[in-house]
Structure formats: C-alpha cells, structure tokens
Motif scaffolding. Structure first.
Motif, PDB file in Angstrom:
ATOM      1  N   GLU B  95       0.839  -1.185   0.000  1.00 38.26           N
ATOM      2  CA  GLU B  95       0.000   0.000   0.000  1.00 38.26           C
ATOM      3  C   GLU B  95       0.885   1.248   0.000  1.00 38.26           C
ATOM      4  O   GLU B  95       0.886   2.024   0.943  1.00 38.26           O
ATOM      5  N   ALA B  96       1.672   1.377  -1.061  1.00 36.81           N
ATOM      6  CA  ALA B  96       2.622   2.480  -1.113  1.00 36.81           C
ATOM      7  C   ALA B  96       2.075   3.604  -1.976  1.00 36.81           C
ATOM      8  O   ALA B  96       1.845   3.437  -3.157  1.00 36.81           O
ATOM      9  N   LYS B 145      -8.130   2.968   3.457  1.00 38.64           N
ATOM     10  CA  LYS B 145      -7.354   1.960   2.732  1.00 38.64           C
ATOM     11  C   LYS B 145      -7.946   1.681   1.347  1.00 38.64           C
ATOM     12  O   LYS B 145      -7.228   1.614   0.356  1.00 38.64           O
ATOM     13  N   GLY B 146      -9.262   1.546   1.311  1.00 43.98           N
ATOM     14  CA  GLY B 146      -9.920   1.254   0.038  1.00 43.98           C
ATOM     15  C   GLY B 146      -9.760   2.389  -0.960  1.00 43.98           C
ATOM     16  O   GLY B 146      -9.589   2.162  -2.159  1.00 43.98           O
ATOM     17  N   ASN B 171      -8.032  -6.392  -0.966  1.00 42.40           N
ATOM     18  CA  ASN B 171      -7.638  -6.253   0.440  1.00 42.40           C
ATOM     19  C   ASN B 171      -8.074  -4.895   0.984  1.00 42.40           C
ATOM     20  O   ASN B 171      -7.800  -3.865   0.383  1.00 42.40           O
ATOM     21  N   GLY B 172      -8.705  -4.914   2.124  1.00 43.07           N
ATOM     22  CA  GLY B 172      -9.042  -3.656   2.796  1.00 43.07           C
ATOM     23  C   GLY B 172     -10.212  -2.913   2.188  1.00 43.07           C
ATOM     24  O   GLY B 172     -10.455  -1.771   2.521  1.00 43.07           O
ATOM     25  N   MET B 173     -10.926  -3.564   1.255  1.00 39.95           N
ATOM     26  CA  MET B 173     -12.073  -2.885   0.665  1.00 39.95           C
ATOM     27  C   MET B 173     -13.350  -3.339   1.348  1.00 39.95           C
ATOM     28  O   MET B 173     -13.466  -4.494   1.748  1.00 39.95           O
ATOM     29  N   ASP B 174     -14.320  -2.411   1.443  1.00 40.31           N
ATOM     30  CA  ASP B 174     -15.598  -2.825   1.990  1.00 40.31           C
ATOM     31  C   ASP B 174     -16.400  -3.489   0.867  1.00 40.31           C
ATOM     32  O   ASP B 174     -16.025  -3.399  -0.307  1.00 40.31           O
ATOM     33  N   PRO B 175     -17.504  -4.193   1.197  1.00 39.54           N
ATOM     34  CA  PRO B 175     -18.223  -4.968   0.183  1.00 39.54           C
ATOM     35  C   PRO B 175     -18.659  -4.149  -1.031  1.00 39.54           C
ATOM     36  O   PRO B 175     -18.593  -4.613  -2.151  1.00 39.54           O
ATOM     37  N   PHE B 197      -5.826 -10.768 -11.599  1.00 37.56           N
ATOM     38  CA  PHE B 197      -5.737 -10.330 -10.208  1.00 37.56           C
ATOM     39  C   PHE B 197      -5.475 -11.538  -9.336  1.00 37.56           C
ATOM     40  O   PHE B 197      -5.900 -12.654  -9.648  1.00 37.56           O
ATOM     41  N   SER B 198      -4.731 -11.312  -8.259  1.00 35.47           N
ATOM     42  CA  SER B 198      -4.428 -12.421  -7.367  1.00 35.47           C
ATOM     43  C   SER B 198      -5.277 -12.311  -6.116  1.00 35.47           C
ATOM     44  O   SER B 198      -5.729 -11.224  -5.746  1.00 35.47           O
TER      45      SER B 198
END
Lengths: 236, 315
Positions: B95-96, B145-146, B171-175, B197-198
């Motif tokens: 997350e840079a 984060k999202g 990662n770190g995203m809401d639904p 995407f992984s």
C-alpha cells in the motif's frame, strides 16, 4: 521542471527527515562566527571548522541524507514502483533525481561554507569553498544515489564510508585519500583560493579526474541497477 | 457504470506469455516451472499466502528476473524492458502511495510520466473510472485503505493499458467497493483487456466468471474455468468434529446417510467425513432429532485454504 524531479522534490521536503538538514549548517556558521567574534586567529580555528566540521561532516552528511532520500526512501516505502511502471528510460529517472539531490545538497552546504570561508579569510575563500562544495555535492550525491540501489541499508553503508573511510582512515593512512571525495574538495578549494588553511596530499589534476570519474561512474551504475530493479516479494 | 463508457473497445489485444518460469531465492523455490498464457478477459490467480503469487506477478510485471524461463508481453520480454509499461499496468500489493499528493495530482503525475498527449483528460478519466472524483483534491494521506487502493488503480489505468496486473486488489475494501472493483475489472475484461488479479480468498474469485489459475507451493496446481474448479472444491471430502449426548447412536444413524463417507468414534466425540458440505449440514439436525440425540457441537475441521488447495493439487 520534469515530473520526476517535481515528485522527488515534494517527497524530499515532505518528509520529516528533511529537518535534519538544518542544524549542521547552522552549527557551522555559528562556530565560525563565535571564533571570529572572540578574536581567535583564523589559522587556529580555520582548519578544524572549515575542514573538520564543514567538509568532513556537514557536506557528506547532508549529501547522505538528501542522496538516500531522493531514491532510497522511495524504495524503502515502495512508492518507487509508480515511477518505474512507466516507459521512461531509466536514465530519465536517475538524472532528475540526481539533479535534485545535488542541487539541494549544494545549496544547503555552499551557503554556510561561503559564510564560514568569508569569516575565516576572504570572499575569495568563501567562494572557493562554496564552489568546491557544490562539485563535491554532485560526486557525493552520485555515490549515495547509487548506494541506494546497491543495498537496502544505504544510510548505514554511506555512514561507514563517510565516518570510517574518509573520517578515520583518511587521517591515518594518507594513501586512502586518493579515494576520498572530501580530499578532492579540499584540493579544488585550495586551488581556487590558495591559503594556508586548507591542506591535502591529493593533487589538483587527480582531484579533477577522480571527481569526474566518481560522478559519472556512479551515475551510470545507478542507471544500470535501476534497469534491473527487483521488487521485494513476500519471500524476502 | 462509468467504467463501461470510458473503457472504449480496442481493436488490439495483448497476450502475456509465461514459458517455464521459475524463481528461486537461494535454496527456496518460490515459483516452480509455471507456464501459462493470459489473453483478454479476467483471470483470477488464486492460492494461499506464500504460494508464490506475488513473486509470479512481479516477474510478469518486469520487477523480478525469472531464474529460469521467460515472461513475454506480445513477444517482448518484460524484464529490463521499461517499454512494456506502455501496454502494462501494475497495482502492487504494498500500500505504497505518495501521501503528500492529492489523488488527482498523483494520477496526473503518472499520466505525465507516461508522456500521454493530454495528461489532464487522461487523469480525469482514470479518477472517474474508480469513482474518486469527490475526494480527488484531498491529500492521499487522509484516505481510507480502500480509497488509496482505488487511487493506485486509477494511476495504473491512466494510460489505458492492454494488460492490468493487480496483486490482492480487494484487500481492505468494503463490500460495496469490492463489488465496484469487480465490475470495473469485468468491464475492462469485456472491452478486450487482459486482466489478472491475485487473491487468497475463494469467495473473491467466485464472483469472477472468467478463468482461474490456482497456485499452490510455487506450482500451478489447476487452471481453467472457475465453475469446474469450484465444483472440485465443493465436492471435496469435508471433515467435521461432532459432539452429542449419544455419540454411538448418532454414529450408527449417520453411517446410513449417503452424504457421509466415514465416521470415527473417538473419546471426544465423532469425526465425520462427508462428501457434500451442504447435504451433510442440512441432514445432521434431522437425523439427530429423529434419534432423540442432541448435538452439542458441530465444527468443520480442516477448512484451511491450504487443505482446500492441496486437495486440488491431488485431484
């Protein structure tokens, strides 16, 4: 101003470590002013302040903070990826960053060096020290930018070079001065403004040739290492 | 959906090709002889943590030299070849972000680095694509984060790349953000882009209709249509730990059920093997009720992703 240098400059001044640059130049000018004000003979305070503090500490340490800040800090926090995922030829990334590093270092060091030289002897010595420091700023910056790409601990390695190689060995074993940017700077400054305050065993032609070699060589090395830049994955 | 109008259909498509790619660090093999071809559409790279997904993605994106094998984008090697970033975008897992820039400044700077003819328009388009217009003039440092993730996706999409690689993008995203990102990836895939995407979360990949590549312990364990792989996963034997008021009576009753493939009577209760997760969990309360046995505990064992994936490797 290129986008790379714009981001680099904003990143450099946006980080708190930038404040580390301030105390050393202030200390240098303050010591020179106090010595001058108290009437101490310049031949007594000149060498320790101008060389011992100015060229041996302020210049390399400022260059180290800035030089590792323009690229090493971005590698550290991963933001370097944004610049690297563009088709820019890698020299177009290294050169602007080097220019920012050398420029910021030169300004930060040359101004107090000029003031200290002026207080010690003359405007000419001040200008000589400022000019030589700026040349030294370029050489040190090239070195520290390259070191940022060679190791994940560029500040540590840089400090070892400045403190152990230049600071300790350079005074004990004069032969190591041939590979010491500090002594190139002293030789150049003494050539521009001959005084009895600056002394070195390194000749001026050697200093010129070596400064050029260091600056160009480490820049090329940095460009090549950036081409092969590997991102640290989960395994490392 | 803004994504649909902005991702104009392209006439050219790109193929990312991996031929016998391995990567090792000293004695540790992170990626072991992986070959795959990624074409237009969305592909999920699925695998537990430490399977080598990030290492593989970094090699695809030209940020790591394969120890053996080659990664090529339309025939051009990605390693030591910054030219490929004309067609390739990467959203790395780290997350840079330049926290001192606003999202618009950040995306605009990226557009300028790509030397796009109209960087302002490209930046506005990319920011709109990830629905970040409302916050585009705030410093990224103030983002959640999202939102940071979306800013990075916008930067990776600013030059409209043919190939987009995303490492753990959800990662770190809401639904809601997750759904929106899924839709964005799908619309890009439908427009002919090659999207990879992984993820280490099955349910994330479930929402992708495209193909799936499953990685386990550095190897490509399975690849193909997601539904096929999903069926393999749901039909695998499940193990449950069951405790009840009368374990022996329950064990006898359970053995008669077709969904149960084995029962073991232990000191701390039963270990039940079932072939079908849904059928077993629906059947158990009925059977227990019919025998007058009260089930005190039902715990699925062996539900770790590693076991799911290693089952896939054996299948």
């Amino acid at each position: 101003m290129s986008t790379v240098s714009w981001i680099t400059a904003r990143g450099l001044f946006g980080r708190r470590r930038f404040l580390l640059l301030l105390p050393l130049p202030v200390l240098l000018v303050a010591l020179a002013a106090i010595s001058r004000g108290m009437g101490v003979s310049p031949s007594d305070w000149g060498p320790p302040v101008l060389i011992g503090l100015g060229l041996a500490v302020v210049l390399p340490v400022v260059a180290l903070i800035v030089g590792t800040g323009v690229l090493g800090a971005e590698i550290d926090d991963g933001t370097v990826a944004h610049v690297l995922t563009t088709p820019l030829p890698r020299w177009q990334i290294v050169l602007p960053k080097l220019a920012v590093a050398a420029g910021v270092t030169a300004v930060t060091v040359a101004v107090p060096m000029f003031a200290a030289g002026l207080l010690a002897d003359s405007v000419r010595l001040g200008l000589a020290l400022a000019a030589a420091s700026s040349v030294g700023a370029l050489a040190y910056s090239a070195l520290f930018v390259a070191v940022s790409l060679l190791t994940r601990r560029p500040v540590l390695l840089g400090l070892v070079y400045v403190l152990i190689w230049e600071g300790l060995l350079g005074n004990v074993i004069t032969g190591t001065r041939v590979l010491s940017i500090q002594h190139y700077v002293i030789a150049l400054a003494d050539r521009i403004a001959p005084t009895n305050l600056l002394e070195t065993t390194v000749s001026v032609p050697l200093a010129v040739v070596m400064t050029t070699l260091v600056s160009v060589g480490f820049t090329l090395l940095a460009i090549d290492r950036l081409r092969s830049f590997s991102m640290a994955g989960e395994t490392s | 959906m803004t994504a649909l109008d902005s991702a104009a259909p392209t006439t050219t498509t790109s193929t990312l090709d991996l031929a016998g790619v391995s990567r090792w660090y000293g004695n540790v093999v992170a990626v072991n002889d992986v070959s795959m071809t990624l074409g237009p559409g969305v592909t999920g790279l699925l695998g537990p943590n430490g399977a080598g997904k990030t290492t593989l993605l970094h090699m695809m994106a030209g940020f790591l030299a394969p120890s053996r094998g080659q990664v090529t984008l339309d025939g051009r090697p990605t390693w030591r070849n910054p030219d490929v970033y004309r067609w390739l975008g990467l959203v790395s897992e780290r997350e840079a972000v330049h926290t001192f820039l606003t999202a618009y400044e950040f995306v605009l700077a990226t557009a300028k680095l790509h030397k796009l003819p109209d960087p302002q328009a490209a930046a506005r388009r990319a920011v709109a694509l990830v629905e970040l217009e409302g916050a585009q003039d705030r410093r990224i440092g103030t983002y959640s984060k999202g939102m940071r993730q979306r800013a990075r996706v916008a930067a990776a999409l600013v030059h409209d790349p043919q190939v987009l690689l995303l490492d753990e993008p959800f990662n770190g995203m809401d639904p809601r953000q997750r759904l929106h990102m899924m839709e964005l990836l799908h619309s890009l895939g439908d427009a002919g882009r090659t999207i990879l995407f992984s993820s280490h979360i099955l349910e994330e990949v479930e929402q992708v209709s495209g193909t799936v590549q499953v990685m386990v312990a550095g190897r490509l364990a399975a690849s193909g249509d997601f539904r096929t792989i999903r069926r393999l996963m749901t039909n695998r034997p499940h193990v449950f730990a069951v405790r009840s008021t009368d374990d022996r009576a329950l064990a006898v009753a359970l053995m008669a059920e077709p969904s149960v493939t084995g029962v073991e009577l232990g000191r701390d209760g039963l270990t039940v093997r079932a072939g079908d997760y849904g059928a077993f969990t629906r059947m158990l309360p009925k059977v227990a009720l019919a025998r007058g046995v009260r089930v005190r505990q039902l715990v699925p064992e062996d539900e770790s992703l590693e076991s799911v994936f290693s089952y896939l490797v054996e299948a």
